[in-house]
Design a protein around this motif. Structure first.
Motif, short mmCIF file in Angstrom:
data_model
loop_
_atom_site.label_atom_id
_atom_site.label_comp_id
_atom_site.label_asym_id
_atom_site.label_seq_id
_atom_site.Cartn_x
_atom_site.Cartn_y
_atom_site.Cartn_z
N GLN A 46 -41.28 20.12 80.46
CA GLN A 46 -42.15 20.58 81.54
C GLN A 46 -42.14 19.62 82.73
OE1 GLN A 46 -44.12 23.70 81.51
NE2 GLN A 46 -42.36 23.88 80.15
N GLN A 47 -40.95 19.06 83.01
CA GLN A 47 -40.80 18.20 84.19
C GLN A 47 -39.38 18.26 84.70
OE1 GLN A 47 -41.80 14.23 83.01
NE2 GLN A 47 -39.95 13.91 81.85
N ARG A 48 -39.24 18.00 85.98
CA ARG A 48 -37.91 17.91 86.57
C ARG A 48 -37.36 16.52 86.27
NH1 ARG A 48 -37.14 21.75 91.05
NH2 ARG A 48 -39.06 22.95 91.17
N HIS A 49 -36.12 16.49 85.84
CA HIS A 49 -35.47 15.21 85.54
C HIS A 49 -34.52 14.87 86.67
CE1 HIS A 49 -36.85 14.65 81.37
NE2 HIS A 49 -37.04 15.95 81.45
N ASP A 50 -34.25 13.60 86.80
CA ASP A 50 -33.31 13.14 87.80
C ASP A 50 -31.98 13.88 87.59
OD1 ASP A 50 -31.10 11.44 88.92
OD2 ASP A 50 -32.79 10.12 89.40
N PRO A 51 -31.37 14.37 88.67
CA PRO A 51 -30.09 15.08 88.53
C PRO A 51 -28.99 14.24 87.88
CG PRO A 51 -31.00 15.45 90.71
CD PRO A 51 -31.86 14.40 90.06
N CYS A 52 -29.13 12.93 87.89
CA CYS A 52 -28.14 12.08 87.23
C CYS A 52 -28.11 12.34 85.72
CB CYS A 52 -28.41 10.61 87.50
SG CYS A 52 -28.13 10.17 89.23
N VAL A 53 -29.21 12.85 85.17
CA VAL A 53 -29.22 13.23 83.75
C VAL A 53 -28.16 14.32 83.52
CG1 VAL A 53 -30.61 14.28 81.92
CG2 VAL A 53 -31.62 12.55 83.42
N HIS A 54 -28.04 15.22 84.48
CA HIS A 54 -27.01 16.26 84.41
C HIS A 54 -25.63 15.62 84.35
CE1 HIS A 54 -24.14 19.23 85.96
NE2 HIS A 54 -24.95 20.15 85.45
N ASP A 55 -25.42 14.59 85.17
CA ASP A 55 -24.12 13.91 85.21
C ASP A 55 -23.81 13.25 83.86
OD1 ASP A 55 -24.30 14.69 87.86
OD2 ASP A 55 -24.76 12.67 88.59
N VAL A 56 -24.83 12.67 83.22
CA VAL A 56 -24.64 12.09 81.89
C VAL A 56 -24.27 13.19 80.90
CG1 VAL A 56 -25.79 10.92 79.96
CG2 VAL A 56 -26.15 10.11 82.31
N PHE A 57 -24.96 14.33 80.98
CA PHE A 57 -24.61 15.45 80.11
C PHE A 57 -23.17 15.89 80.36
CE2 PHE A 57 -29.28 17.03 79.83
CZ PHE A 57 -29.57 16.07 78.87
N ALA A 58 -22.78 16.00 81.62
CA ALA A 58 -21.41 16.42 81.95
C ALA A 58 -20.38 15.43 81.38
CB ALA A 58 -21.24 16.56 83.46
N ALA A 59 -20.66 14.14 81.53
CA ALA A 59 -19.72 13.13 81.04
C ALA A 59 -19.62 13.13 79.52
CB ALA A 59 -20.15 11.74 81.53
N THR A 60 -20.75 13.25 78.85
CA THR A 60 -20.72 13.22 77.39
C THR A 60 -20.09 14.48 76.82
OG1 THR A 60 -23.02 13.98 77.27
CG2 THR A 60 -22.64 11.60 77.16
N ILE A 61 -20.35 15.61 77.43
CA ILE A 61 -19.72 16.86 76.99
C ILE A 61 -18.21 16.78 77.22
CG2 ILE A 61 -19.49 19.33 77.48
CD1 ILE A 61 -22.58 19.29 78.02
N LYS A 65 -15.44 17.05 74.28
CA LYS A 65 -14.40 18.09 74.28
C LYS A 65 -12.99 17.55 74.36
CE LYS A 65 -17.07 21.86 76.34
NZ LYS A 65 -17.22 22.75 77.49
N THR A 66 -12.79 16.47 75.14
CA THR A 66 -11.44 16.01 75.45
C THR A 66 -11.08 14.65 74.86
OG1 THR A 66 -12.04 14.83 77.47
CG2 THR A 66 -11.57 17.21 77.67
N GLY A 67 -12.09 13.87 74.51
CA GLY A 67 -11.84 12.50 74.06
C GLY A 67 -11.74 11.51 75.21
N GLU A 68 -11.72 12.00 76.44
CA GLU A 68 -11.61 11.13 77.61
C GLU A 68 -12.99 10.61 77.99
OE1 GLU A 68 -9.57 11.21 82.01
OE2 GLU A 68 -10.47 13.07 81.28
N ALA A 69 -13.16 9.29 77.96
CA ALA A 69 -14.45 8.66 78.25
C ALA A 69 -14.50 8.22 79.71
CB ALA A 69 -14.66 7.48 77.32
N LEU A 70 -15.16 9.01 80.53
CA LEU A 70 -15.33 8.69 81.95
C LEU A 70 -16.76 8.21 82.20
CD1 LEU A 70 -13.59 11.83 83.48
CD2 LEU A 70 -12.62 9.55 83.22
N ASN A 71 -16.96 7.40 83.22
CA ASN A 71 -18.31 7.02 83.60
C ASN A 71 -19.07 8.25 84.10
OD1 ASN A 71 -18.05 4.19 83.14
ND2 ASN A 71 -16.88 4.03 85.03
N TRP A 72 -20.38 8.28 83.85
CA TRP A 72 -21.17 9.44 84.24
C TRP A 72 -21.11 9.69 85.74
CZ3 TRP A 72 -25.05 8.74 87.70
CH2 TRP A 72 -25.60 7.46 87.81
#
Length: 94
Positions: A46-61, A65-72
């Motif tokens: 029930q709160q808006r999170h910093d959009p950087c959380v999305h970037d962390v999700f994108a990086a971890t996903i 999926k690929t095994g490639e570890a990029l910075n968020w």
């Protein structure tokens, strides 16, 4: 210990977010989409999170999926472009 902790961008905060989301493994994470996780997290907490959380999700996903570890922050420019274009996941106004 969860295999999620082996991912490059996963620390205490990301693990807490994954727990809220019910994500318990890298295999489970690999089947997710960052927009969906971000919106679900905002809804469940029930709160808006910093959009950087999305970037962390994108990086971890991406790594799950690929095994490639990029910075968020490698995913930040694409998200910012989507924000400018109005195509980034939108949250309902509270």
């Amino acid at each position: 210990m969860s295999d999620l902790t082996m991912l490059k961008n996963v620390g205490k905060a990301a693990l807490a977010d994954f727990a809220i989301l019910g994500i318990t493994s890298t295999a489970q994470l690999a089947s997710c989409e960052p927009d969906d996780l971000y919106l679900k997290l905002c809804h469940l907490t029930q709160q808006r999170h910093d959009p950087c959380v999305h970037d962390v999700f994108a990086a971890t996903i991406h790594q799950a999926k690929t095994g490639e570890a990029l910075n968020w922050w490698a995913f930040t420019p694409a998200r910012k472009e989507r924000m400018k274009a109005g195509t980034f996941c939108t949250l309902p106004t509270p």
